[in-house]
Design a protein around this motif. Sequence first.
Motif, PDB file in Angstrom:
ATOM      1  N   ILE A  31       0.866  -1.172   0.000  1.00 39.48           N
ATOM      2  CA  ILE A  31       0.000   0.000   0.000  1.00 39.48           C
ATOM      3  C   ILE A  31       0.903   1.222   0.000  1.00 39.48           C
ATOM      4  O   ILE A  31       2.037   1.176   0.469  1.00 39.48           O
ATOM      5  N   GLY A  32       0.395   2.288  -0.547  1.00 37.63           N
ATOM      6  CA  GLY A  32       1.189   3.505  -0.669  1.00 37.63           C
ATOM      7  C   GLY A  32       0.367   4.738  -0.400  1.00 37.63           C
ATOM      8  O   GLY A  32      -0.678   4.680   0.248  1.00 37.63           O
ATOM      9  N   PRO A  33       0.829   5.859  -0.927  1.00 39.14           N
ATOM     10  CA  PRO A  33       0.143   7.126  -0.680  1.00 39.14           C
ATOM     11  C   PRO A  33      -1.283   7.143  -1.225  1.00 39.14           C
ATOM     12  O   PRO A  33      -1.577   6.524  -2.237  1.00 39.14           O
ATOM     13  N   LYS A  34      -2.132   7.892  -0.522  1.00 35.34           N
ATOM     14  CA  LYS A  34      -3.498   8.129  -0.994  1.00 35.34           C
ATOM     15  C   LYS A  34      -3.520   9.351  -1.905  1.00 35.34           C
ATOM     16  O   LYS A  34      -4.397   9.487  -2.733  1.00 35.34           O
ATOM     17  N   LYS A  35      -2.549  10.254  -1.695  1.00 33.20           N
ATOM     18  CA  LYS A  35      -2.460  11.485  -2.485  1.00 33.20           C
ATOM     19  C   LYS A  35      -1.284  11.400  -3.445  1.00 33.20           C
ATOM     20  O   LYS A  35      -0.310  10.713  -3.176  1.00 33.20           O
ATOM     21  N   LYS A  36      -1.389  12.174  -4.534  1.00 35.90           N
ATOM     22  CA  LYS A  36      -0.260  12.316  -5.457  1.00 35.90           C
ATOM     23  C   LYS A  36       0.500  13.577  -5.062  1.00 35.90           C
ATOM     24  O   LYS A  36      -0.106  14.571  -4.652  1.00 35.90           O
ATOM     25  N   PRO A  37       1.820  13.556  -5.198  1.00 33.26           N
ATOM     26  CA  PRO A  37       2.578  14.761  -4.878  1.00 33.26           C
ATOM     27  C   PRO A  37       2.301  15.871  -5.891  1.00 33.26           C
ATOM     28  O   PRO A  37       2.078  15.598  -7.067  1.00 33.26           O
ATOM     29  N   ASN A  38       2.292  17.102  -5.417  1.00 33.63           N
ATOM     30  CA  ASN A  38       2.108  18.269  -6.278  1.00 33.63           C
ATOM     31  C   ASN A  38       3.488  18.713  -6.765  1.00 33.63           C
ATOM     32  O   ASN A  38       4.093  19.615  -6.204  1.00 33.63           O
ATOM     33  N   ILE A  39       3.970  18.054  -7.794  1.00 30.47           N
ATOM     34  CA  ILE A  39       5.342  18.267  -8.257  1.00 30.47           C
ATOM     35  C   ILE A  39       5.415  19.475  -9.177  1.00 30.47           C
ATOM     36  O   ILE A  39       4.716  19.540 -10.189  1.00 30.47           O
ATOM     37  N   ASN A  40       6.266  20.424  -8.799  1.00 30.33           N
ATOM     38  CA  ASN A  40       6.527  21.621  -9.591  1.00 30.33           C
ATOM     39  C   ASN A  40       7.909  21.520 -10.202  1.00 30.33           C
ATOM     40  O   ASN A  40       8.716  20.666  -9.813  1.00 30.33           O
TER      41      ASN A  40
END
Length: 174
Positions: free
Chosen positions: A5-14
Amino acid sequence: MSKLIGPKKKPNINSGDYHLIVNDDTETVKIYDSLGALLRKLPARAKGVRGPSTRVWGGDTPPGLYKLGVLYISKLWESRTGVWFPYGKYCWDMVEQEGQENERGRAGICLHGGGSYAPDPLASYQKLTHTHGCVRMHNKHLEDYILPLTHVKRYGFWVRRGNTVWVSVYQDID
């Protein structure tokens, strides 16, 4: 291969950000740039001394999304005092982004080197022993590949860059 299992959110990559993906099953970290290009794959340990549960202190690293926060750099004379012994030369606070530490009664999850029972916790390639819930990498890999992502050296001092280094931890289901 176990189920992760991993993150529920995606990173906001800039632009200028990086994304580290830690996989407990393969004991690796993959480093990606802001465009999604794989820069490097390195060994990493996300296993806890108290076994696979992420809900107990000393268990595996809780899965989820983090940001690398404050960097602590140990001094040579501190390495044997017990304070820095398990962490090696570099230790970044991993700031939870999904409440994954809080919901498990955990705190203080970090990315660090060292070796809790190693004869020299500042050695470049110490044994990747289990942690108390953190992610452990080789000191040399932290210095050569992670530190330049978060900091730049100016006038002999490491200064924080203005970017974000995201960390996604994928862990066994507990």
